[in-house]
Scaffold this motif. Structure first.
Motif, PDB file in Angstrom:
ATOM      1  N   LEU A   3       0.828  -1.205   0.000  1.00  0.00           N
ATOM      2  CA  LEU A   3       0.000   0.000   0.000  1.00  0.00           C
ATOM      3  C   LEU A   3       0.860   1.252   0.000  1.00  0.00           C
ATOM      4  CD1 LEU A   3      -2.723   1.545   0.391  1.00  0.00           C
ATOM      5  CD2 LEU A   3      -2.407   1.194   2.863  1.00  0.00           C
ATOM      6  N   LEU A   4       1.936   1.239   0.779  1.00  0.00           N
ATOM      7  CA  LEU A   4       2.824   2.403   0.941  1.00  0.00           C
ATOM      8  C   LEU A   4       4.228   1.993   0.519  1.00  0.00           C
ATOM      9  CD1 LEU A   4       1.476   3.456   4.473  1.00  0.00           C
ATOM     10  CD2 LEU A   4       0.843   4.452   2.257  1.00  0.00           C
ATOM     11  N   PRO A   5       4.469   1.914  -0.790  1.00  0.00           N
ATOM     12  CA  PRO A   5       5.705   1.297  -1.290  1.00  0.00           C
ATOM     13  C   PRO A   5       6.962   2.132  -1.122  1.00  0.00           C
ATOM     14  CG  PRO A   5       4.407   2.148  -3.118  1.00  0.00           C
ATOM     15  CD  PRO A   5       3.561   2.304  -1.889  1.00  0.00           C
ATOM     16  N   ASN A   6       6.824   3.414  -0.798  1.00  0.00           N
ATOM     17  CA  ASN A   6       7.995   4.285  -0.682  1.00  0.00           C
ATOM     18  C   ASN A   6       8.430   4.506   0.759  1.00  0.00           C
ATOM     19  OD1 ASN A   6       8.173   4.725  -3.530  1.00  0.00           O
ATOM     20  ND2 ASN A   6       6.436   6.138  -3.356  1.00  0.00           N
ATOM     21  N   GLY A   7       8.005   3.608   1.633  1.00  0.00           N
ATOM     22  CA  GLY A   7       8.426   3.677   3.026  1.00  0.00           C
ATOM     23  C   GLY A   7       7.610   4.600   3.903  1.00  0.00           C
ATOM     24  N   GLU A   8       6.482   5.118   3.383  1.00  0.00           N
ATOM     25  CA  GLU A   8       5.614   5.953   4.217  1.00  0.00           C
ATOM     26  C   GLU A   8       5.061   5.110   5.369  1.00  0.00           C
ATOM     27  OE1 GLU A   8       4.613   6.952  -0.181  1.00  0.00           O
ATOM     28  OE2 GLU A   8       4.988   5.155   1.024  1.00  0.00           O
ATOM     29  N   GLN A   9       4.728   5.775   6.448  1.00  0.00           N
ATOM     30  CA  GLN A   9       4.198   5.067   7.609  1.00  0.00           C
ATOM     31  C   GLN A   9       2.678   5.199   7.678  1.00  0.00           C
ATOM     32  OE1 GLN A   9       6.142   3.098   9.746  1.00  0.00           O
ATOM     33  NE2 GLN A   9       7.535   3.525   8.045  1.00  0.00           N
ATOM     34  N   PRO A  10       1.973   4.117   7.975  1.00  0.00           N
ATOM     35  CA  PRO A  10       0.514   4.215   8.130  1.00  0.00           C
ATOM     36  C   PRO A  10       0.152   4.936   9.417  1.00  0.00           C
ATOM     37  CG  PRO A  10       1.255   2.046   8.812  1.00  0.00           C
ATOM     38  CD  PRO A  10       2.478   2.757   8.265  1.00  0.00           C
ATOM     39  N   LEU A  11      -1.069   5.449   9.463  1.00  0.00           N
ATOM     40  CA  LEU A  11      -1.544   6.039  10.718  1.00  0.00           C
ATOM     41  C   LEU A  11      -1.737   4.974  11.782  1.00  0.00           C
ATOM     42  CD1 LEU A  11      -4.226   8.734   9.791  1.00  0.00           C
ATOM     43  CD2 LEU A  11      -1.871   9.075  10.524  1.00  0.00           C
ATOM     44  N   GLY A  12      -2.148   3.795  11.369  1.00  0.00           N
ATOM     45  CA  GLY A  12      -2.364   2.716  12.327  1.00  0.00           C
ATOM     46  C   GLY A  12      -2.704   1.419  11.641  1.00  0.00           C
ATOM     47  N   ILE A  13      -2.433   0.320  12.340  1.00  0.00           N
ATOM     48  CA  ILE A  13      -2.773  -1.014  11.853  1.00  0.00           C
ATOM     49  C   ILE A  13      -3.487  -1.745  12.981  1.00  0.00           C
ATOM     50  CG2 ILE A  13      -1.885  -3.229  11.035  1.00  0.00           C
ATOM     51  CD1 ILE A  13       0.556  -1.760   9.955  1.00  0.00           C
ATOM     52  N   LEU A  14      -4.639  -2.319  12.658  1.00  0.00           N
ATOM     53  CA  LEU A  14      -5.377  -3.156  13.599  1.00  0.00           C
ATOM     54  C   LEU A  14      -5.278  -4.589  13.078  1.00  0.00           C
ATOM     55  CD1 LEU A  14      -8.573  -0.936  14.102  1.00  0.00           C
ATOM     56  CD2 LEU A  14      -6.400  -0.857  15.344  1.00  0.00           C
ATOM     57  N   PRO A  15      -4.333  -5.378  13.609  1.00  0.00           N
ATOM     58  CA  PRO A  15      -4.045  -6.705  13.046  1.00  0.00           C
ATOM     59  C   PRO A  15      -4.905  -7.806  13.650  1.00  0.00           C
ATOM     60  CG  PRO A  15      -2.433  -6.204  14.720  1.00  0.00           C
ATOM     61  CD  PRO A  15      -3.392  -5.029  14.693  1.00  0.00           C
ATOM     62  N   PHE A  16      -6.217  -7.635  13.584  1.00  0.00           N
ATOM     63  CA  PHE A  16      -7.107  -8.533  14.295  1.00  0.00           C
ATOM     64  C   PHE A  16      -7.663  -9.673  13.439  1.00  0.00           C
ATOM     65  CE2 PHE A  16      -8.026  -4.442  16.743  1.00  0.00           C
ATOM     66  CZ  PHE A  16      -7.057  -4.719  17.692  1.00  0.00           C
ATOM     67  N   GLY A  17      -7.273  -9.713  12.191  1.00  0.00           N
ATOM     68  CA  GLY A  17      -7.830 -10.719  11.295  1.00  0.00           C
ATOM     69  C   GLY A  17      -6.889 -11.879  11.055  1.00  0.00           C
ATOM     70  N   LYS A  18      -7.065 -12.502   9.909  1.00  0.00           N
ATOM     71  CA  LYS A  18      -6.284 -13.674   9.553  1.00  0.00           C
ATOM     72  C   LYS A  18      -4.822 -13.312   9.338  1.00  0.00           C
ATOM     73  CE  LYS A  18     -10.239 -15.644   7.063  1.00  0.00           C
ATOM     74  NZ  LYS A  18     -10.751 -16.041   5.721  1.00  0.00           N
ATOM     75  N   ARG A  19      -3.939 -14.277   9.635  1.00  0.00           N
ATOM     76  CA  ARG A  19      -2.515 -14.068   9.356  1.00  0.00           C
ATOM     77  C   ARG A  19      -2.263 -14.035   7.855  1.00  0.00           C
ATOM     78  NH1 ARG A  19       1.289 -14.734  13.180  1.00  0.00           N
ATOM     79  NH2 ARG A  19       2.759 -15.513  11.618  1.00  0.00           N
ATOM     80  N   GLU A  20      -3.032 -14.824   7.111  1.00  0.00           N
ATOM     81  CA  GLU A  20      -2.901 -14.844   5.660  1.00  0.00           C
ATOM     82  C   GLU A  20      -4.108 -14.151   5.031  1.00  0.00           C
ATOM     83  OE1 GLU A  20      -2.194 -18.797   4.227  1.00  0.00           O
ATOM     84  OE2 GLU A  20      -0.075 -18.699   4.815  1.00  0.00           O
ATOM     85  N   ILE A  21      -3.881 -12.959   4.475  1.00  0.00           N
ATOM     86  CA  ILE A  21      -4.951 -12.137   3.914  1.00  0.00           C
ATOM     87  C   ILE A  21      -5.057 -12.406   2.417  1.00  0.00           C
ATOM     88  CG2 ILE A  21      -5.651  -9.745   3.411  1.00  0.00           C
ATOM     89  CD1 ILE A  21      -4.080  -8.969   6.003  1.00  0.00           C
ATOM     90  N   ARG A  22      -6.266 -12.659   1.958  1.00  0.00           N
ATOM     91  CA  ARG A  22      -6.497 -12.857   0.521  1.00  0.00           C
ATOM     92  C   ARG A  22      -7.465 -11.826  -0.059  1.00  0.00           C
ATOM     93  NH1 ARG A  22      -5.171 -17.500  -2.210  1.00  0.00           N
ATOM     94  NH2 ARG A  22      -5.768 -16.201  -3.989  1.00  0.00           N
ATOM     95  N   SER A  23      -8.496 -11.466   0.695  1.00  0.00           N
ATOM     96  CA  SER A  23      -9.504 -10.540   0.157  1.00  0.00           C
ATOM     97  C   SER A  23      -9.413  -9.196   0.875  1.00  0.00           C
ATOM     98  CB  SER A  23     -10.909 -11.129   0.301  1.00  0.00           C
ATOM     99  OG  SER A  23     -11.219 -11.395   1.653  1.00  0.00           O
ATOM    100  N   VAL A  24      -9.509  -8.102   0.081  1.00  0.00           N
ATOM    101  CA  VAL A  24      -9.277  -6.758   0.605  1.00  0.00           C
ATOM    102  C   VAL A  24     -10.347  -5.799   0.090  1.00  0.00           C
ATOM    103  CG1 VAL A  24      -7.625  -4.860   0.791  1.00  0.00           C
ATOM    104  CG2 VAL A  24      -6.788  -7.211   0.550  1.00  0.00           C
ATOM    105  N   ALA A  25     -10.913  -4.991   0.973  1.00  0.00           N
ATOM    106  CA  ALA A  25     -11.844  -3.922   0.616  1.00  0.00           C
ATOM    107  C   ALA A  25     -11.168  -2.581   0.884  1.00  0.00           C
ATOM    108  CB  ALA A  25     -13.132  -4.034   1.418  1.00  0.00           C
ATOM    109  N   ILE A  26     -11.446  -1.598   0.023  1.00  0.00           N
ATOM    110  CA  ILE A  26     -10.721  -0.318   0.079  1.00  0.00           C
ATOM    111  C   ILE A  26     -11.683   0.857  -0.034  1.00  0.00           C
ATOM    112  CG2 ILE A  26      -8.903   1.082  -0.993  1.00  0.00           C
ATOM    113  CD1 ILE A  26      -8.107  -1.608  -2.489  1.00  0.00           C
ATOM    114  N   VAL A  27     -11.561   1.815   0.881  1.00  0.00           N
ATOM    115  CA  VAL A  27     -12.198   3.129   0.755  1.00  0.00           C
ATOM    116  C   VAL A  27     -11.192   4.156   1.246  1.00  0.00           C
ATOM    117  CG1 VAL A  27     -14.077   4.649   1.451  1.00  0.00           C
ATOM    118  CG2 VAL A  27     -14.544   2.237   1.044  1.00  0.00           C
ATOM    119  N   SER A  28     -10.633   4.934   0.345  1.00  0.00           N
ATOM    120  CA  SER A  28      -9.580   5.883   0.698  1.00  0.00           C
ATOM    121  C   SER A  28     -10.114   7.008   1.570  1.00  0.00           C
ATOM    122  CB  SER A  28      -8.958   6.474  -0.577  1.00  0.00           C
ATOM    123  OG  SER A  28      -9.930   7.233  -1.281  1.00  0.00           O
ATOM    124  N   GLY A  29      -9.182   7.768   2.156  1.00  0.00           N
ATOM    125  CA  GLY A  29      -9.576   8.943   2.928  1.00  0.00           C
ATOM    126  C   GLY A  29     -10.210   8.581   4.256  1.00  0.00           C
TER     127      GLY A  29
END
Length: 256
Positions: free
Chosen positions: A155-181
């Protein structure tokens, strides 16, 4: 091209009509001195219309500033304070302002969300994220499972830092939903109800921590600004390729 011709060009692929209820006054927000005749030779692109982006557009000798977040948001505003100073600067420098909010989020060619989906390498991309009956986001399936940290790096390929990560789901992620902003509770609830492994947005509210944890879904808040640099740069690339105009991206990260 003059300003009116550019307006026609942008409207040819940015679906303003479907988002007529968008409160952000899409399209030309500030004209230049002669919108039917003055040539637009250089176009600056930025996420936000603000004092810094306007000043940098003027320094770059841009004739038009194209932004995701404009100066007007669906209600009468007094032209005082910083709002006055921004408009004054554009008028004094004869720079036109063009804004595109939700139509840019949703666009399948140059939109923030489809752009992020392609950056992640998603397959089987479909519309996601209902707003007044219209989808503004995108969702899909990763060709190979990733963990939440690997997904964040894509998602942030140039080394930018995310505001936060909530790692509460599966260790192996396959499906992703996106809404920017500012994807909110409705979009997160939709991702949960439709069974997505992860939800990517720009920023999330405090109370959604517990919603995500209790539902067992990973959430990446990539930054409101950082997730919305995608669309304006895709429009910039399209304009350069198709019309040959000189363009520049003005990067003013907010850290939010």
């Amino acid at each position: 091209m003059n300003l009116m011709q550019l307006d026609e060009y942008f409207r040819s692929f940015l679906d303003f009509e479907s988002f007529a209820t968008d409160y952000s006054l899409n399209g030309i927000q500030v004209e230049n001195s002669n919108p039917f005749e003055k040539p637009i030779e250089r176009v600056a692109f930025a996420v936000d219309a603000c004092t810094e982006t306007i000043a940098r557009a003027a320094k770059a000798k841009a004739d038009l500033l194209f932004v995701h977040h404009g100066l007007f948001w669906g209600q009468c505003q007094r032209i005082t304070g910083s709002h006055y100073q921004r408009i004054k600067a554009m008028v004094n420098q004869d720079i036109a302002l063009y804004a595109c909010h939700l139509p840019l989020d949703a666009n399948t060619q140059v939109g923030n969300n489809y752009g992020i989906a392609r950056r992640l390498g998603l397959e089987q991309i479909v519309p996601f994220g209902l707003w007044k009956g219209l989808c503004i986001g995108a969702a899909g399936v990763l060709p190979k499972a990733l963990n939440v940290n690997q997904l964040t790096k894509k998602l942030l390929p140039n080394g930018e830092q995310p505001l936060g990560i909530l790692p509460f789901g599966k260790r192996e992620i396959r499906s992703v939903a996106i809404v920017s902003g500012g994807g909110g509770s409705d979009e997160l609830e939709q991702a949960i109800s439709e069974g997505y492994d992860a939800f990517i947005t720009g920023e999330i509210k405090h109370e959604l921590y517990h919603t995500a944890m209790e539902a067992g879904i990973c959430v990446i808040a990539g930054g409101h600004y950082q997730t919305e640099t995608v669309g304006v740069q895709l429009v910039m690339e399209k304009l350069t390729a198709e019309k040959g105009l000189d363009t520049i991206f003005i990067d003013v990260p907010t850290g939010l």
